[in-house]
Design a protein around this motif. Structure first.
Motif, PDB file in Angstrom:
ATOM      1  N   SER A  93       0.830  -1.215   0.000  1.00 14.80           N
ATOM      2  CA  SER A  93       0.000   0.000   0.000  1.00 14.80           C
ATOM      3  C   SER A  93       0.855   1.252   0.000  1.00 14.80           C
ATOM      4  N   MET A 146       2.425   1.350  -3.872  1.00 17.31           N
ATOM      5  CA  MET A 146       1.578   1.278  -5.067  1.00 17.31           C
ATOM      6  C   MET A 146       0.155   1.654  -4.691  1.00 17.31           C
ATOM      7  N   ASN A 147      -0.715   1.525  -5.651  1.00 19.98           N
ATOM      8  CA  ASN A 147      -2.129   1.798  -5.409  1.00 19.98           C
ATOM      9  C   ASN A 147      -2.652   0.887  -4.289  1.00 19.98           C
ATOM     10  N   PRO A 148      -3.139   1.463  -3.181  1.00 18.22           N
ATOM     11  CA  PRO A 148      -3.575   0.627  -2.046  1.00 18.22           C
ATOM     12  C   PRO A 148      -4.689  -0.346  -2.416  1.00 18.22           C
ATOM     13  N   THR A 149      -5.503  -0.023  -3.405  1.00 15.58           N
ATOM     14  CA  THR A 149      -6.605  -0.917  -3.788  1.00 15.58           C
ATOM     15  C   THR A 149      -6.077  -2.295  -4.200  1.00 15.58           C
ATOM     16  N   VAL A 150      -4.963  -2.293  -4.925  1.00 19.08           N
ATOM     17  CA  VAL A 150      -4.367  -3.558  -5.379  1.00 19.08           C
ATOM     18  C   VAL A 150      -3.982  -4.406  -4.171  1.00 19.08           C
ATOM     19  N   GLU A 204     -15.532  -0.998  -2.283  1.00 19.64           N
ATOM     20  CA  GLU A 204     -15.839   0.362  -2.733  1.00 19.64           C
ATOM     21  C   GLU A 204     -17.288   0.730  -2.446  1.00 19.64           C
TER      22      GLU A 204
END
Lengths: 313, 262
Positions: free
Chosen positions: B46, B49-53, B217
């Motif tokens: 997180s 990189m993009n925390p969603t990943v 989300e």
């Protein structure tokens, strides 16, 4: 009055591919009787027992407990029977008490704790209740297995070599227990063993199986009577030819393995005649040994393919 | 059917679970270690990189535990008794296979609920990752779908063990892993090649993991995914029950059921 039939097996058959493990056997076990199932390895004893307890399905025939078909009335039948084997264990990781509680509940025993305590006292396993099953010795496991086997007050008990791997003392006590159970509870017992002396001691009837078929069925005494020959061994002091001449008047099978020992093979009821003949021959008898046929001899005859012992004389 | 006998099997499960170091290691210990290790991995990812990943990865890890625990519980219960030479003993009593399997279904559900609750708690308290942010109703539906797919796999494995014996017992641990890459547990379905996407759509967990990722989300229930997963589960569970019954009957016909303990 004839005893009630507890177990009736009719034309029971089991095929494994083209191999006929059990080939249409029929027998019944009355209440209060112990019936031994004997036979060499591969005779079909274990397969028969597995079908009698319902874990292997037969290809033909019927198994009835108290007149009820095992496969149509599985729950009712299994509630009235139990099984003990030296080859089955209880769950090794949990304690003796926990195992027995589980089985008592599987049999829906009323007041299971009380029942286990009573049976535990009877079999002398009170001290073992807190131990894990896998830590027990062979003798202790046998007693716990027997306790398990009586939890539901069975009317039929199936026992597969219950004394295998026990020392002679524990084996003897186990046999005494089985005998007292038969007396006190009027149990019908099906018993398999390779110990012929055990079978002779406790079984009312013996069924010999070979290659899936019943080749002989009788009382232990009746079966041994089917083997003609007893063997007389006499040690003596004197002239051996006098002994041989005297015996040859009445007996065909006479051997002289050493100069002072004579062997006579003949029917059990003619042994006194042989001793009389030797005594009258002028020699001095110093030792007599008589070997009568045992169930083991019957077993060996059958295992070696001599099925003539299956025919009553 | 006897409730008393089902309770007896559950009691045995409780005793074995409490007394076996292996079960304690395989279930709570493994689950907690997994959630802690992947918690740190997620925290690190997180930050770079993009925390969603990273959250997708962590979510997949947590939800996979439901499948692992339920399927393990169902398959291993038989093996504990087979290894002790006690399994046939149990079926010499009036216990029926239906009662036994039902007890395992209950036991698997209880273990899955308890352990999923535990890993969710660890994830929330140590790594600020709240599974319940997707909504309790949503999470329950996803949980149930994973649970039933695990039951189907468990029945499949039990049937194979009954029929072929313990020589294939490694399936009890390993078979479920086949579905990990195929059901897009850690990544969106869209990253898979089209052919594999078609294969993935054959399995209910694919829809569950897709819905769970979307739930991070937006907590509203994705009824289409839930509906397809449920319909597929009905089919798989029905097939698994049929297969299990067939293999159980065959194992008693061939004598394998009795020979499993030899």
């Amino acid at each position: 009055m004839a005893a009630e039939i507890a177990l009736e097996v009719s034309n029971l058959t089991k095929l494994y591919g083209s191999f006929r493990a059990v080939g249409g056997i029929s027998f019944c076990v009355p209440k209060g009787k112990i019936v031994g199932l004997l036979g060499p390895n591969g005779a079909g004893k274990t397969t028969t027992i597995q079908m009698l307890v319902g874990i292997t399905l037969p290809d033909g025939g019927e198994i009835r407990y108290f007149g009820q078909d095992l496969h149509r009335h599985r729950e009712a039948c299994l509630q009235r029977i139990n099984f003990s084997s030296s080859y089955n264990n209880l769950q090794g990781r949990i304690t003796v008490w926990e195992n027995l509680i589980v089985f008592a509940r599987l049999y829906r025993v009323a007041q299971p704790e009380q029942k286990i305590q009573n049976l535990g006292r009877y079999f002398g396993i009170d001290e073992l209740m807190g131990q894990r099953f896998l830590t027990l010795s062979a003798g202790q496991r046998t007693r716990v297995n027997l306790t398990k086997a009586l939890l539901n007050d069975p009317e039929v008990l199936l026992m597969d070599e219950p004394t295998a791997s026990l020392d002679p003392d524990i084996a003897d006590r186990t046999l005494s227990l089985i005998e007292s159970l038969r007396e006190s509870r009027d149990l019908a017992i099906v018993y398999t063993s390779h110990q012929m002396d055990e079978v002779t001691r406790i079984c009312d009837e013996v069924i010999f199986l070979d290659r899936g078929r019943i080749v002989a069925q009788d009382t232990p005494a009746g079966l041994t009577a089917r083997i003609a020959n007893s063997r007389l061994r006499v040690m003596f002091e004197g002239q051996p030819q006098l002994v041989v001449s005297a015996l040859h008047l009445h007996f065909a099978n006479v051997e002289l393995p050493t100069h002072n020992v004579v062997l006579v093979t003949t029917e059990a009821q003619r042994i006194p005649q042989a001793i009389f003949d030797i005594g009258n021959s002028g020699v001095r008898i110093t030792d007599i040994d008589i070997k009568k046929p045992t169930l083991e001899d019957v077993f060996l005859h059958i295992a070696r393919g001599d099925h003539r012992v299956g025919d009553p004389r | 059917m006897s409730l008393e006998r089902i309770k007896a099997v559950l009691l045995q499960e409780l005793y074995i679970t409490a007394r076996s170091v292996e079960v304690i290691v395989d279930l709570p210990f493994w689950s907690v270690m997994t959630v802690v290790v992947f918690g740190f991995v997620t925290r690190f990812l997180s930050s770079v990189m993009n925390p969603t990943v990273a959250h997708y990865l962590y979510l997949g890890t947590l939800m996979w535990e439901i499948m692992r625990v339920a399927q393990y519980s169902m398959s291993l219960s038989v093996l504990w008794n087979v290894w002790s030479h006690n399994f046939s003993n149990m079926f010499i009593t009036p216990l029926s296979m239906f009662e036994y399997v039902l007890a395992q279904v209950i036991s698997g559900a209880v273990k899955a609920v308890v352990l999923f609750g535990l890993v969710a708690l660890v994830a929330a308290t140590l790594f600020d990752f709240n599974m319940f942010s997707m909504g309790l109703g949503n999470l329950t539906l996803l949980f149930l779908n994973l649970l039933f797919f695990a039951y189907s796999i468990g029945l499949l494995i039990l049937g194979i063990i009954f029929r072929l014996g313990t020589r294939i017992q490694a399936l009890a641990w390993g078979l479920v892993l086949i579905f990990q890459p195929l059901t897009a547990a850690y990544y969106p379905l869209s990253v898979m090649p089209p052919v594999l996407q078609s294969v993935a759509r054959l399995f209910p967990p694919t829809y569950v993991f897709e819905a769970a990722r979307a739930g991070l989300e937006d907590p509203s229930i994705r009824w289409t995914d839930i509906g397809i997963a449920t319909a597929e589960n009905v089919v798989y569970f029905g097939l698994a029950v049929w297969f299990f019954n067939y293999m159980y009957r065959r194992s008693r016909q061939t004598g394998q059921f009795a020979r499993n303990e030899e």
